[in-house]
Motif scaffolding. Structure first.
Motif, PDB file in Angstrom:
ATOM      1  N   CYS A  88       0.755  -1.258   0.025  1.00 21.52           N
ATOM      2  CA  CYS A  88       0.029  -0.251  -0.102  1.00 21.52           C
ATOM      3  C   CYS A  88       0.973   1.133   0.079  1.00 21.52           C
ATOM      4  O   CYS A  88       2.140   1.015   0.282  1.00 21.52           O
ATOM      5  N   ALA A  89       0.350   2.549  -0.166  1.00 21.34           N
ATOM      6  CA  ALA A  89       1.181   3.716  -0.093  1.00 21.34           C
ATOM      7  C   ALA A  89       1.785   4.048   1.136  1.00 21.34           C
ATOM      8  O   ALA A  89       2.884   4.650   0.984  1.00 21.34           O
ATOM      9  N   GLU A  90       1.047   3.667   2.098  1.00 20.12           N
ATOM     10  CA  GLU A  90       1.791   3.893   3.582  1.00 20.12           C
ATOM     11  C   GLU A  90       2.837   2.999   3.648  1.00 20.12           C
ATOM     12  O   GLU A  90       3.918   3.329   4.256  1.00 20.12           O
ATOM     13  N   THR A  91       2.885   1.642   3.246  1.00 24.38           N
ATOM     14  CA  THR A  91       3.999   0.703   3.391  1.00 24.38           C
ATOM     15  C   THR A  91       5.063   1.511   2.282  1.00 24.38           C
ATOM     16  O   THR A  91       6.210   1.434   3.005  1.00 24.38           O
ATOM     17  N   LYS A  92       4.858   1.848   1.294  1.00 24.21           N
ATOM     18  CA  LYS A  92       6.112   2.386   0.243  1.00 24.21           C
ATOM     19  C   LYS A  92       6.764   3.650   1.041  1.00 24.21           C
ATOM     20  O   LYS A  92       7.865   3.859   0.743  1.00 24.21           O
ATOM     21  N   LYS A  93       6.005   4.483   2.142  1.00 24.85           N
ATOM     22  CA  LYS A  93       6.430   5.517   2.396  1.00 24.85           C
ATOM     23  C   LYS A  93       7.540   4.863   3.530  1.00 24.85           C
ATOM     24  O   LYS A  93       8.493   5.756   3.669  1.00 24.85           O
ATOM     25  N   ILE A  94       7.422   3.965   4.133  1.00 26.83           N
ATOM     26  CA  ILE A  94       8.100   3.467   5.343  1.00 26.83           C
ATOM     27  C   ILE A  94       9.442   2.601   4.563  1.00 26.83           C
ATOM     28  O   ILE A  94      10.539   2.716   4.999  1.00 26.83           O
ATOM     29  N   VAL A  95       9.137   1.949   3.517  1.00 18.20           N
ATOM     30  CA  VAL A  95       9.867   0.907   2.820  1.00 18.20           C
ATOM     31  C   VAL A  95       9.909   1.035   1.480  1.00 18.20           C
ATOM     32  O   VAL A  95       9.078   0.454   0.505  1.00 18.20           O
ATOM     33  N   PRO A  96      10.361   2.182   0.631  1.00 22.81           N
ATOM     34  CA  PRO A  96      10.034   2.855  -0.543  1.00 22.81           C
ATOM     35  C   PRO A  96      10.560   1.710  -1.891  1.00 22.81           C
ATOM     36  O   PRO A  96      10.182   1.984  -2.591  1.00 22.81           O
ATOM     37  N   LYS A 127       0.016  -4.299   4.517  1.00 21.88           N
ATOM     38  CA  LYS A 127      -1.182  -3.275   4.462  1.00 21.88           C
ATOM     39  C   LYS A 127      -0.856  -2.362   5.799  1.00 21.88           C
ATOM     40  O   LYS A 127      -1.076  -3.027   6.946  1.00 21.88           O
ATOM     41  N   VAL A 128      -0.989  -1.103   5.696  1.00 23.23           N
ATOM     42  CA  VAL A 128      -1.030  -0.147   6.954  1.00 23.23           C
ATOM     43  C   VAL A 128      -2.481   0.086   6.921  1.00 23.23           C
ATOM     44  O   VAL A 128      -2.942   0.461   6.048  1.00 23.23           O
ATOM     45  N   GLU A 180     -10.406  -2.149  10.691  1.00 25.06           N
ATOM     46  CA  GLU A 180      -9.912  -2.039   9.530  1.00 25.06           C
ATOM     47  C   GLU A 180      -8.960  -3.346   9.417  1.00 25.06           C
ATOM     48  O   GLU A 180      -9.023  -4.147   8.427  1.00 25.06           O
ATOM     49  N   ALA A 181      -7.984  -3.478  10.419  1.00 26.82           N
ATOM     50  CA  ALA A 181      -6.948  -4.490  10.418  1.00 26.82           C
ATOM     51  C   ALA A 181      -7.963  -5.907  10.444  1.00 26.82           C
ATOM     52  O   ALA A 181      -7.540  -6.784   9.522  1.00 26.82           O
ATOM     53  N   ILE A 182      -8.728  -5.946  11.560  1.00 28.61           N
ATOM     54  CA  ILE A 182      -9.637  -7.495  11.513  1.00 28.61           C
ATOM     55  C   ILE A 182     -10.383  -7.583  10.215  1.00 28.61           C
ATOM     56  O   ILE A 182     -10.572  -8.607   9.744  1.00 28.61           O
ATOM     57  N   GLU A 183     -11.217  -6.493   9.518  1.00 31.71           N
ATOM     58  CA  GLU A 183     -11.671  -7.007   8.331  1.00 31.71           C
ATOM     59  C   GLU A 183     -10.697  -7.165   7.347  1.00 31.71           C
ATOM     60  O   GLU A 183     -11.272  -8.378   6.603  1.00 31.71           O
ATOM     61  N   HIS A 184      -9.769  -6.622   7.368  1.00 32.39           N
ATOM     62  CA  HIS A 184      -8.577  -6.943   6.180  1.00 32.39           C
ATOM     63  C   HIS A 184      -8.065  -8.312   6.384  1.00 32.39           C
ATOM     64  O   HIS A 184      -8.229  -9.220   5.351  1.00 32.39           O
ATOM     65  N   LYS A 223      -5.943 -17.828   8.188  1.00 31.74           N
ATOM     66  CA  LYS A 223      -6.304 -18.529   9.756  1.00 31.74           C
ATOM     67  C   LYS A 223      -5.382 -19.338  10.100  1.00 31.74           C
ATOM     68  O   LYS A 223      -5.721 -19.826  10.961  1.00 31.74           O
ATOM     69  N   HIS A 224      -3.965 -19.118   9.875  1.00 30.77           N
ATOM     70  CA  HIS A 224      -2.999 -19.742  10.470  1.00 30.77           C
ATOM     71  C   HIS A 224      -1.643 -18.852  10.798  1.00 30.77           C
ATOM     72  O   HIS A 224      -0.807 -19.216  11.457  1.00 30.77           O
ATOM     73  N   SER A 225      -1.419 -17.807  10.027  1.00 26.12           N
ATOM     74  CA  SER A 225      -0.217 -17.024  10.208  1.00 26.12           C
ATOM     75  C   SER A 225      -0.552 -15.393  10.136  1.00 26.12           C
ATOM     76  O   SER A 225       0.588 -14.971   9.784  1.00 26.12           O
ATOM     77  N   GLU A 226      -1.501 -15.149  10.790  1.00 25.39           N
ATOM     78  CA  GLU A 226      -1.828 -13.651  10.723  1.00 25.39           C
ATOM     79  C   GLU A 226      -1.147 -12.983  11.912  1.00 25.39           C
ATOM     80  O   GLU A 226      -0.716 -13.585  12.875  1.00 25.39           O
ATOM     81  N   ALA A 227      -0.767 -11.857  11.547  1.00 23.55           N
ATOM     82  CA  ALA A 227      -0.117 -10.884  12.715  1.00 23.55           C
ATOM     83  C   ALA A 227      -0.450  -9.528  12.749  1.00 23.55           C
ATOM     84  O   ALA A 227      -1.024  -8.989  11.938  1.00 23.55           O
ATOM     85  N   ILE A 228      -0.425  -8.820  13.859  1.00 18.44           N
ATOM     86  CA  ILE A 228      -0.677  -7.503  14.021  1.00 18.44           C
ATOM     87  C   ILE A 228       0.617  -6.709  14.817  1.00 18.44           C
ATOM     88  O   ILE A 228       1.313  -7.375  15.617  1.00 18.44           O
ATOM     89  N   VAL A 229       0.952  -5.491  14.417  1.00 17.13           N
ATOM     90  CA  VAL A 229       2.167  -5.058  14.934  1.00 17.13           C
ATOM     91  C   VAL A 229       1.340  -3.700  15.607  1.00 17.13           C
ATOM     92  O   VAL A 229       0.941  -2.797  15.051  1.00 17.13           O
ATOM     93  N   THR A 230       1.552  -3.713  17.029  1.00 16.46           N
ATOM     94  CA  THR A 230       0.982  -2.700  17.907  1.00 16.46           C
ATOM     95  C   THR A 230       1.651  -2.548  19.232  1.00 16.46           C
ATOM     96  O   THR A 230       2.245  -3.613  19.585  1.00 16.46           O
ATOM     97  N   THR A 231       1.525  -1.362  19.819  1.00 18.75           N
ATOM     98  CA  THR A 231       2.029  -1.186  21.480  1.00 18.75           C
ATOM     99  C   THR A 231       0.893  -1.343  22.220  1.00 18.75           C
ATOM    100  O   THR A 231       1.045  -0.937  23.317  1.00 18.75           O
ATOM    101  N   ASN A 232      -0.314  -1.383  21.681  1.00 15.64           N
ATOM    102  CA  ASN A 232      -1.581  -1.451  22.563  1.00 15.64           C
ATOM    103  C   ASN A 232      -2.160  -2.785  22.784  1.00 15.64           C
ATOM    104  O   ASN A 232      -2.361  -3.501  21.928  1.00 15.64           O
ATOM    105  N   TYR A 233      -1.958  -3.046  23.967  1.00 12.31           N
ATOM    106  CA  TYR A 233      -1.945  -4.507  24.758  1.00 12.31           C
ATOM    107  C   TYR A 233      -3.541  -4.924  24.255  1.00 12.31           C
ATOM    108  O   TYR A 233      -3.705  -5.755  23.910  1.00 12.31           O
TER     109      TYR A 233
END
Length: 69
Positions: A1-9, A31-32, A38-42, A49-59
């Motif tokens: 996504c465009a946001e990802t490309k801003k982080i890793v061009p 995808k950011v 939005e994360a859960i919907e995506h 259903k076996h290797s999904e991940a989330i990167v967050t600092t919010n418990y």
């Protein structure tokens, strides 16, 4: 996504098909998103259903993600 490309061009832009593909290689479709919902919907639409991940600092968000994905 465009946001990802801003982080890793140098990354390639993921296509809709990429989000449905299990590559069996060192390839990621990233995808950011703007919210937990939005994360859960995506993930629930495109995930394996076996290797999904989330990167967050919010418990709370991490626990909610684990419950709903």
């Amino acid at each position: 996504c465009a946001e990802t490309k801003k982080i890793v061009p140098w990354v390639k832009t993921a296509t809709e098909e990429d989000f449905y593909t299990e590559f069996l290689d060192y390839i990621l479709s990233v995808k950011v998103v703007n919210s937990l919902e939005e994360a859960i919907e995506h993930i629930n639409e495109h995930g394996t259903k076996h290797s999904e991940a989330i990167v967050t600092t919010n418990y709370f968000n991490s626990e909610e993600f684990l419950k709903r994905v």
